[in-house]
Design a protein around this motif. Structure first.
Motif, mmCIF file in Angstrom:
data_model
loop_
_atom_site.group_PDB
_atom_site.id
_atom_site.type_symbol
_atom_site.label_atom_id
_atom_site.label_comp_id
_atom_site.label_asym_id
_atom_site.label_seq_id
_atom_site.Cartn_x
_atom_site.Cartn_y
_atom_site.Cartn_z
ATOM 1 N N ASP A 80 0.867 -1.184 0.000
ATOM 2 C CA ASP A 80 0.000 0.000 0.000
ATOM 3 C C ASP A 80 0.901 1.231 0.000
ATOM 4 O O ASP A 80 1.547 1.528 1.008
ATOM 5 C CB ASP A 80 -0.909 -0.009 1.229
ATOM 6 C CG ASP A 80 -1.838 1.179 1.306
ATOM 7 O OD1 ASP A 80 -1.785 2.061 0.416
ATOM 8 O OD2 ASP A 80 -2.626 1.231 2.262
ATOM 9 N N VAL A 81 0.960 1.943 -1.133
ATOM 10 C CA VAL A 81 1.859 3.094 -1.239
ATOM 11 C C VAL A 81 1.409 4.277 -0.393
ATOM 12 O O VAL A 81 2.178 5.211 -0.185
ATOM 13 C CB VAL A 81 2.052 3.543 -2.711
ATOM 14 C CG1 VAL A 81 2.731 2.444 -3.514
ATOM 15 C CG2 VAL A 81 0.751 3.972 -3.337
ATOM 16 N N SER A 82 0.182 4.252 0.097
ATOM 17 C CA SER A 82 -0.286 5.349 0.943
ATOM 18 C C SER A 82 0.240 5.238 2.373
ATOM 19 O O SER A 82 0.179 6.193 3.136
ATOM 20 C CB SER A 82 -1.813 5.415 0.959
ATOM 21 O OG SER A 82 -2.347 4.269 1.575
ATOM 22 N N ASP A 83 0.798 4.092 2.731
ATOM 23 C CA ASP A 83 1.348 3.872 4.069
ATOM 24 C C ASP A 83 2.792 4.365 4.105
ATOM 25 O O ASP A 83 3.737 3.599 3.947
ATOM 26 C CB ASP A 83 1.267 2.394 4.433
ATOM 27 C CG ASP A 83 1.599 2.139 5.884
ATOM 28 O OD1 ASP A 83 2.017 3.078 6.591
ATOM 29 O OD2 ASP A 83 1.444 0.980 6.312
ATOM 30 N N LYS A 84 2.956 5.660 4.292
ATOM 31 C CA LYS A 84 4.278 6.304 4.232
ATOM 32 C C LYS A 84 5.198 5.865 5.368
ATOM 33 O O LYS A 84 6.413 5.885 5.220
ATOM 34 C CB LYS A 84 4.135 7.829 4.268
ATOM 35 C CG LYS A 84 3.248 8.391 3.191
ATOM 36 C CD LYS A 84 3.887 8.306 1.845
ATOM 37 C CE LYS A 84 3.013 9.014 0.829
ATOM 38 N NZ LYS A 84 3.152 8.556 -0.498
#
Length: 131
Positions: A80-84
């Protein structure tokens, strides 16, 4: 004053060098635990529909059983690329990801195929096995 200019130029050079290696570093990070030759990484943003995840896994199963008898595509990673906070890399930028979800197939540390359609993965393996 010259000392500060030198430090500023040095700092910017280091940032530039780090930025240039970010794609290579990101790919190395994704493939470092690669026990088998090929690895599939599925990038998504915020959420991934269960039907999409099932399609990816179904295609992996078909490929492993039909196409790659000696070298299965066994390693799939969902990111999940939104999980920085989870990852040290900005995969969106370093791997030039535009649409989500997207599947990237690596052969060792080289990207060999990219698609947003899980069924295209199976088609890809059909096309290379016919060669």
């Amino acid at each position: 004053m010259k000392k500060y200019c030198f430090l500023l130029v040095s700092f910017l050079s280091v940032i530039l060098i780090i930025g240039c290696n970010s794609e290579k570093d990101a790919i190395e990070y994704l493939t470092d635990d690669q026990e088998y030759k090929k690895k599939l990484v599925v990038f998504y943003h915020m959420s991934l529909e269960e039907s999409y995840r099932s399609k990816v896994l179904d295609n992996q199963y078909k490929i492993n059983n039909d196409k790659l008898e000696g070298s299965p595509l066994i390693s799939i990673r969902f990111i999940d690329v939104s999980d920085k906070e989870m990852y040290d890399y900005n995969f969106t930028k370093s791997l030039d990801l535009e649409d989500y979800p997207v599947l990237l197939l690596f052969d060792e540390e080289e990207e060999i195929f990219r698609t947003t359609d899980p069924d295209k993965l199976y088609e890809y393996f059909n096309s290379i096995s016919d060669e």
